[in-house]
Design an enzyme around this catalytic site. Structure first.
Site, PDB file in Angstrom:
ATOM      1  N   SER A   1      -0.525  26.361 -60.620  1.00 26.59           N
ATOM      2  CA  SER A   1      -1.450  26.222 -59.741  1.00 26.59           C
ATOM      3  C   SER A   1      -1.652  24.582 -59.439  1.00 26.59           C
ATOM      4  O   SER A   1      -1.657  24.225 -58.113  1.00 26.59           O
ATOM      5  CB  SER A   1      -2.674  26.873 -59.525  1.00 26.59           C
ATOM      6  OG  SER A   1      -3.143  26.531 -60.907  1.00 26.59           O
ATOM      7  N   CYS A   2      -1.819  24.044 -60.668  1.00 27.98           N
ATOM      8  CA  CYS A   2      -2.470  22.590 -60.342  1.00 27.98           C
ATOM      9  C   CYS A   2      -1.543  21.554 -60.953  1.00 27.98           C
ATOM     10  O   CYS A   2      -1.930  20.242 -60.769  1.00 27.98           O
ATOM     11  CB  CYS A   2      -4.022  22.606 -60.965  1.00 27.98           C
ATOM     12  SG  CYS A   2      -3.771  22.658 -62.694  1.00 27.98           S
TER      13      CYS A   2
END
Length: 282
Positions: free
Chosen positions: A114-115
């Site tokens: 996700s990041c």
């Protein structure tokens, strides 16, 4: 490797009717990247294009800049207790004489789908390690109408997304709008690494006359990857982060967000956008 998707049983409820059926899900597995036999990073990714992913990651870290910098990439056998090959560990060997910058080999980087590299260093680190300053690239001019047409073309090329609905995508376009390459992954930063790594393997860096389009938002890390690959234009269908905008402004990257339909926001590098027609209307 046949591991891009997996089937799982799901309980389906539609208008009060309950049924059981198999569902197709995108696969997510860890990939450990080693450099010269030393663990460097672990990322959660969709299996496939693993060598390109590793190569692209090392472009963004300032290790690789040309195909000649890369000696080979191999899957590591014996990655499990019983000695079997999981195809989840790759080792990258650089060519003799390639200088390894001060990347944190001791930090045991963990990147999530996700990041990406959460909390990774600063704007200064990117600016000082970029091999192809974006501001010095040949002039690229892009019509807003061309940019507006790219998300639909990206969506049409997402083969696995159609089966799972659970993938991000990244695509490279020429300045004329020709689709050059597209990659999918559970992590948009992995999809970009796969694009850049493939370009490195094909001897195409820097990508100084291309447009990078990503699904979702434009994070600092995606802006970093664009800058490190010499890409002058980064467009995203959703919002950029404040740090991505700061990096774009400092490096000369053209950053476009909220690219939806005929509308878009240009956050930095507006000089590459042909605004004549739009300005006349406004």
């Amino acid at each position: 490797m046949g591991r891009v998707t997996e089937r799982r049983k799901v309980l389906r409820i539609r208008d009060g009717v309950v049924s059981s059926r198999p569902d197709t899900l995108v696969a997510e597995e860890p990939l450990e990247i080693r450099l010269g036999g030393k663990p460097l990073a672990i990322t959660m990714r969709t299996p496939g294009d693993d060598f390109a992913l590793a190569a692209g990651f090392l472009v963004s870290e300032g290790v690789l800049a040309a195909a000649s910098d890369l000696l080979n990439i191999v899957y590591c056998a014996g990655a499990t207790v019983d000695g079997s090959n999981t195809y989840n560990v790759v080792d990258v060997k650089t060519a003799p004489g390639v200088e390894i910058p001060d990347i944190t080999l001791e930090r045991n980087v963990y990147t999530t789908s996700s990041c990406g590299l959460c909390g990774k260093a600063s704007l200064d680190a990117v600016r000082t390690t970029a091999r192809w300053p974006i501001a010095d690239t040949p002039p690229v001019r892009v019509e807003p109408e061309l940019l507006a047409s790219l998300p639909d073309r990206l969506r049409a090329a997402q083969r696995v997304f159609d089966r799972t609905g659970g993938l991000h995508a990244a695509a490279l376009f020429s300045e004329e709008g020709e689709l050059l390459d597209v990659r999918e992954d559970v992590g948009r930063h992995n999809a970009v690494d796969k694009l850049v790594g493939r370009a490195l393997q094909n001897g195409e860096l820097p990508l100084s006359r291309t447009i990078l389009l990503v699904s979702g938002r434009a994070s600092f890390e995606l802006a970093q990857k664009a800058v490190m690959a010499g890409i002058p234009v980064l467009a995203a269908v959703s919002a950029p982060s404040s740090l991505a905008v700061d990096l774009a402004a400092e490096t000369g990257l053209t950053l476009v967000g909220f690219l939806r339909g005929s509308s878009m926001n240009v956050y930095a590098g507006e000089g590459r956008i042909s605004l004549g027609t739009a300005a006349a209307r406004g």
